[in-house]
Design a protein around this motif. Structure first.
Motif, short mmCIF file in Angstrom:
data_model
loop_
_atom_site.label_atom_id
_atom_site.label_comp_id
_atom_site.label_asym_id
_atom_site.label_seq_id
_atom_site.Cartn_x
_atom_site.Cartn_y
_atom_site.Cartn_z
N LEU A 37 -10.86 6.46 12.09
CA LEU A 37 -12.26 6.16 11.76
C LEU A 37 -12.63 6.74 10.40
CD1 LEU A 37 -13.96 6.75 15.24
CD2 LEU A 37 -13.46 4.56 14.13
N VAL A 38 -12.11 7.93 10.11
CA VAL A 38 -12.35 8.53 8.79
C VAL A 38 -11.70 7.67 7.70
CG1 VAL A 38 -11.96 10.55 7.34
CG2 VAL A 38 -12.52 10.84 9.75
N ALA A 39 -10.52 7.13 7.98
CA ALA A 39 -9.84 6.26 7.01
C ALA A 39 -10.66 5.00 6.75
CB ALA A 39 -8.45 5.89 7.55
N ASN A 60 -14.02 2.48 2.35
CA ASN A 60 -15.19 1.65 2.10
C ASN A 60 -16.16 2.42 1.22
OD1 ASN A 60 -18.00 0.60 2.63
ND2 ASN A 60 -16.86 -0.88 3.87
N ILE A 61 -16.45 1.90 0.03
CA ILE A 61 -17.24 2.66 -0.94
C ILE A 61 -18.65 2.97 -0.44
CG2 ILE A 61 -18.08 0.62 -2.20
CD1 ILE A 61 -17.64 2.31 -4.78
N ARG A 62 -19.22 2.08 0.36
CA ARG A 62 -20.57 2.33 0.88
C ARG A 62 -20.56 3.48 1.89
NH1 ARG A 62 -23.15 -3.73 1.95
NH2 ARG A 62 -23.12 -4.42 -0.23
N TYR A 63 -19.63 3.43 2.83
CA TYR A 63 -19.54 4.49 3.82
C TYR A 63 -19.18 5.83 3.16
CZ TYR A 63 -19.46 0.79 7.38
OH TYR A 63 -19.76 -0.28 8.17
N ALA A 100 -7.03 3.86 1.26
CA ALA A 100 -7.13 4.52 2.56
C ALA A 100 -7.44 3.57 3.71
CB ALA A 100 -8.20 5.61 2.51
N SER A 101 -8.00 2.41 3.40
CA SER A 101 -8.41 1.51 4.48
C SER A 101 -7.22 1.07 5.34
CB SER A 101 -9.12 0.29 3.91
OG SER A 101 -8.29 -0.38 2.97
N GLU A 102 -6.03 0.94 4.71
CA GLU A 102 -4.86 0.52 5.49
C GLU A 102 -4.40 1.59 6.46
OE1 GLU A 102 -3.35 -2.60 5.62
OE2 GLU A 102 -5.22 -3.03 4.55
N ASN A 112 0.82 -1.20 0.00
CA ASN A 112 0.00 0.00 0.00
C ASN A 112 0.87 1.26 0.00
OD1 ASN A 112 -1.66 2.24 1.28
ND2 ASN A 112 -3.23 0.66 1.07
N ALA A 113 0.71 2.12 -1.01
CA ALA A 113 1.53 3.32 -1.15
C ALA A 113 1.26 4.32 -0.04
CB ALA A 113 1.27 3.97 -2.51
N TYR A 114 0.02 4.39 0.45
CA TYR A 114 -0.31 5.34 1.51
C TYR A 114 0.48 5.03 2.78
CZ TYR A 114 -4.31 7.39 -0.97
OH TYR A 114 -5.10 8.08 -1.85
#
Length: 360
Positions: free
Chosen positions: A214-216, A221-224, A236-238, A95-97
């Motif tokens: 929590l924002v990450a 998550n595409i739904r959120y 961003a999830s990582e 993951n690049a982030y």
């Protein structure tokens, strides 16, 4: 790292997939960094005491701080080791982030290490000359800003989310580089300025990081992301796992840094964690949310700017001492009371910041 080692196990035992999902990894990451801090801190404290890495106390600072002489500094090394070990264990390394955050953490930690080392060797509070300190910080921040702009140009990655405003996510264009630079350098130095009382800065970092984590989780998550009208960024999830790792290390360090502190974080910790916090906010397109959640950092920094400006222009000071927490110390407030009240304010700001996403 463990994700790749576990692939064959998951194939043989599908229930193991539950252990290695995002939420589980975030929890394990928090506990890993927390217990690493508890494990290595006593040895590091003992080692720093033996080689006389003691905090240099400002001669013109509050009198109560002279009681802190002999307390070792550079404790940020403990935090960085715990974060790096935990992150490398529990995140997806490709993951690049993650690499962006770790680069900021290590590079600004190196600047802080040099600054702390010079203070200890020369027995003064000057450390690394301000010109070189800000030059090194600026070079790293500009390099990161430029690379992120080139890679994410005209995508959600270079957009700006405005709290409380729905359906308006402007593209920053070339101004993205300037904004990113200000956020990284500003947050790094704001954390450094605020790190003046036992347990103050580290707990603020834990609270703000938990909010951004929590924002990450929502951003990845595409739904959120769709529900909250924020950019969906799959990488961003990582950052959720990275955030919990920082929180765990911060809480582990607070075990020894709470009043009366057994060790201080030093610039190696405050500069590094502040920069990492800024980079996480940038990657999530939440620079303004960081300013809201980190309101205590903002106020502390502004108090220094106002104090210096007022003294140079008018020859008068606005506060008894800057940053603001020293002003309250000189007014007679006990250090633990100041610290806890600023924690409470920061918690309220973090919750208010999360609410701003919901009502957009």
């Amino acid at each position: 790292m463990l994700i790749y080692l576990a692939k064959n196990i998951i194939l043989l035992h599908p229930w193991c997939a539950v252990v290695f999902n995002l939420i589980s990894r975030a929890i394990f990451s928090l506990f890993t960094s927390f217990f690493i801090c508890l494990w290595i801190a006593p040895s590091v404290i003992s080692c720093l005491q033996k080689i006389s890495c003691d905090q240099v106390i400002r001669s013109n600072g509050p009198q109560a701080h002279f009681q802190k002489r002999g307390t070792p500094t550079m404790g940020g090394i403990i935090i960085l080791i715990a974060i790096l070990a935990s992150v490398l264990l529990w995140v997806k390394i490709c993951n690049a982030y993650v690499y962006c955050v770790l680069f900021a953490l290590v590079s600004y930690g190196a600047i802080g290490f040099i600054d702390d080392y010079r203070k200890i060797v020369h027995k003064n509070t000057i450390g690394l000359p301000p010109f070189w300190k800000y030059t090194f910080q600026s070079v790293i921040a500009i390099a990161m800003s430029t690379i992120m702009y080139i890679i994410g140009k005209d995508t959600f990655s270079t957009a700006l989310v405005i709290p409380f405003v729905k359906h308006v996510i402007p593209q920053m264009g070339i101004l993205y580089i300037l904004l990113t630079y200000i956020v990284i350098v500003g947050t790094s130095n704001a954390a450094n300025i605020t790190d003046g009382l036992d347990g103050l800065a580290i707990m603020l970092i834990v609270l703000i990081t938990s909010g951004l984590a929590l924002v990450a989780l929502a951003t990845g998550n595409i739904r959120y992301a769709t529900y909250l009208h924020i950019p969906y960024l799959s990488c961003a999830s990582e950052l959720f796992v990275v955030g919990t790792s920082i929180c765990g290390a911060g809480l582990g360090f607070l075990w020894f840094n709470t009043y009366p502190a057994q060790i201080f974080m030093g610039d190696v910790g405050s500069l590094a964690l502040g920069a990492a916090l800024g980079v996480i906010a940038i990657l999530l397109c939440q620079e303004l949310l960081l300013m809201l959640m980190g309101g205590v950092f903002v106020i502390e920094t502004i108090s220094v700017i106002l104090q210096v400006g007022s003294f140079k222009l008018r020859g008068r000071r606005l506060f008894r001492m800057a940053p603001l927490h020293h002003h309250y110390e000189l007014q007679g407030f006990p250090e633990p009371r100041i610290v806890v009240r600023l924690w409470i304010i920061s918690l309220m700001l973090v919750l208010f910041g999360l609410t701003s996403l919901q009502v957009r």
